[in-house]
Design an enzyme around this catalytic site. Structure first.
Site, PDB file in Angstrom:
ATOM      1  N   ARG A  13      -6.732 -80.945  22.460  1.00  0.00           N
ATOM      2  CA  ARG A  13      -7.652 -80.143  21.668  1.00  0.00           C
ATOM      3  C   ARG A  13      -8.767 -81.045  21.148  1.00  0.00           C
ATOM      4  O   ARG A  13      -8.535 -82.201  20.792  1.00  0.00           O
ATOM      5  CB  ARG A  13      -6.941 -79.473  20.485  1.00  0.00           C
ATOM      6  CG  ARG A  13      -6.071 -78.282  20.839  1.00  0.00           C
ATOM      7  CD  ARG A  13      -6.914 -77.086  21.268  1.00  0.00           C
ATOM      8  NE  ARG A  13      -6.091 -75.902  21.500  1.00  0.00           N
ATOM      9  CZ  ARG A  13      -5.550 -75.581  22.660  1.00  0.00           C
ATOM     10  NH1 ARG A  13      -5.712 -76.390  23.707  1.00  0.00           N
ATOM     11  NH2 ARG A  13      -4.850 -74.473  22.789  1.00  0.00           N
TER      12      ARG A  13
ATOM     13  N   HIS B  11     -13.111 -77.224  29.380  1.00  0.00           N
ATOM     14  CA  HIS B  11     -11.766 -76.770  29.023  1.00  0.00           C
ATOM     15  C   HIS B  11     -11.120 -76.006  30.185  1.00  0.00           C
ATOM     16  O   HIS B  11     -10.796 -74.815  30.074  1.00  0.00           O
ATOM     17  CB  HIS B  11     -11.787 -75.901  27.764  1.00  0.00           C
ATOM     18  CG  HIS B  11     -10.462 -75.890  27.044  1.00  0.00           C
ATOM     19  ND1 HIS B  11     -10.346 -75.701  25.691  1.00  0.00           N
ATOM     20  CD2 HIS B  11      -9.186 -76.041  27.500  1.00  0.00           C
ATOM     21  CE1 HIS B  11      -9.065 -75.720  25.339  1.00  0.00           C
ATOM     22  NE2 HIS B  11      -8.346 -75.934  26.426  1.00  0.00           N
TER      23      HIS B  11
ATOM     24  N   GLU C  57     -16.618 -75.604  21.199  1.00  0.00           N
ATOM     25  CA  GLU C  57     -16.606 -75.185  22.600  1.00  0.00           C
ATOM     26  C   GLU C  57     -17.269 -73.809  22.698  1.00  0.00           C
ATOM     27  O   GLU C  57     -16.880 -72.906  21.970  1.00  0.00           O
ATOM     28  CB  GLU C  57     -15.170 -75.119  23.130  1.00  0.00           C
ATOM     29  CG  GLU C  57     -14.491 -76.468  23.225  1.00  0.00           C
ATOM     30  CD  GLU C  57     -13.066 -76.390  23.765  1.00  0.00           C
ATOM     31  OE1 GLU C  57     -12.592 -75.245  24.037  1.00  0.00           O
ATOM     32  OE2 GLU C  57     -12.434 -77.437  23.934  1.00  0.00           O
TER      33      GLU C  57
END
Length: 373
Positions: A292, A340, A321
């Site tokens: 993360r 991601h 993000e």
């Protein structure tokens, strides 16, 4: 035959798996999670013929793999944010009232405000992710709301991506590719675009759960001098089986040539990798983060990369993000940033969608979920 059971039986047909070859389709059909999914729906079929009234499920975007949404449509009344991007907060709050379940992703913040807006009918929240830090678990537990997630199915895909990101960063693949496209490739040169090899290096892994262990297995054939890890629990037997070494955090950061972050995000790991840590790492060290973004203090990382405190970084996760185009990380040649995509292989995302839906159906019917927080 119960409609949900029938749907699960045909869900892996070619109509639902366009673009996947026969071998991949067979692996997906026979995977442990797929078999477990069928078992859950079979249990549902045995114990519950149908709902007296169709439960209402809110789905937070329209581009989840079809298999999960089709399973839900058989027995539930679905409403969804009909766009292929995260539902805006105001729309989420407006449309969640009175729903029995929510199908969400890590982009969707489930907090007290949203739970209040949903009201007392809400029984299940199922997230298509292994992480659930976007959900207020304590508040949900107090309200008796069950939470499903998708932990095991994405382990292999994320481990593969972690190794790929490490190699791309260490061997400067994106830098080299850019030179091809911009005319920088003039001729062969003995030291041009040279990177760092894994062989004879010290690989450190912070967090040694399922993903960390699979990363270690995949890196062993590259012949590093040592693979070491730090974990909050004693994993001596696991370490012995895998031929790796458990070390204290201080030793991990000071001696690793590659430092891979594979931990969960929580209050203990938030911003753990900051200037104090980067200052103690080798100047030649390469940082890889597929956990993360919040585990790394990003401003400190940028400073460390610019100042030469560490050599390079490969990031599949950032804060925020998506990363704004003017973020300094995107200007640094020694940084690889991915959007991601740790679990982004076709088979895995299809299976994640099915598990998320099965968790909702199981939760609504009061039976065991495939994976529950």
């Amino acid at each position: 035959m119960n409609s949900v059971f029938r749907q699960l039986s045909v869900a892996l047909s070619s109509a639902n798996l366009r673009g996947i070859n026969v071998q991949s389709r067979f692996r997906l059909q026979r995977s442990p999670i797929a078999l477990a999914s069928r078992a859950v729906v079979s249990q549902t079929q045995r114990n519950y013929c149908c709902f007296e009234m169709k439960p209402k499920v809110y789905v937070t975007r329209n581009d989840y793999a079809r298999i999960g949404l089709d399973l839900l449509r058989e027995e539930c009344d679905i409403s969804l944010w009909d766009e292929a991007y995260p539902v805006p907060r105001d729309e989420f709050l407006k449309n969640v009232a009175g729903k029995d379940a929510i199908y969400c992703s890590l982009n969707d913040r489930i907090d007290k405000e949203l739970l209040d807006q949903a009201g007392p009918n809400l029984k299940v929240i199922s997230t298509i992710s292994v992480g659930y830090d976007h959900i207020d678990v304590k508040e949900c537990k107090q309200r008796g709301i069950r939470i499903g997630y998708t932990p095991e199915v994405l382990t292999d895909a994320t481990a593969e991506l972690t190794v790929a990101l490490l190699l791309a960063t260490a061997r400067r693949l994106f830098e080299a590719n850019k030179q091809v496209h911009t005319g920088g490739w003039k001729s062969w040169s003995p030291m041009w675009m040279c990177g760092t090899g894994v062989k004879s290096s010290v690989v450190g892994i912070f967090g040694f759960g399922r993903i960390g262990q699979e990363v270690a297995k995949r890196l062993a054939p590259f012949k590093p001098a040592r693979i070491q890890f730090t974990s909050r629990t004693d994993k001596f037997l696991t370490a012995e089986d895998l031929g790796v070494t458990q070390v204290p955090f201080d030793e991990l950061i000071e001696t690793s040539d590659f430092l891979i972050i594979a931990c969960s995000y929580n209050v203990e790991t938030a911003n753990l990798f900051n200037d104090a840590v980067f200052s103690r790492m080798k100047p030649s060290a390469i940082l890889i983060n597929t956990s993360r973004g919040g585990v790394v203090e990003q401003h400190d990382l940028i400073h460390a990369l610019r100042a030469g405190k560490i050599q390079a970084a490969g990031l599949d996760v950032t804060t925020p993000e998506p990363l704004p185009l003017d973020n300094p990380l995107l200007t640094l040649p020694n940084v690889v940033v991915l959007p991601h995509i740790g679990s982004a292989d076709i088979e895995t995302r299809i299976e994640m969608s099915r598990i998320t839906a099965c968790n909702i159906l199981a939760g609504l019917k009061g039976i065991k979920m495939l994976s529950e927080v």
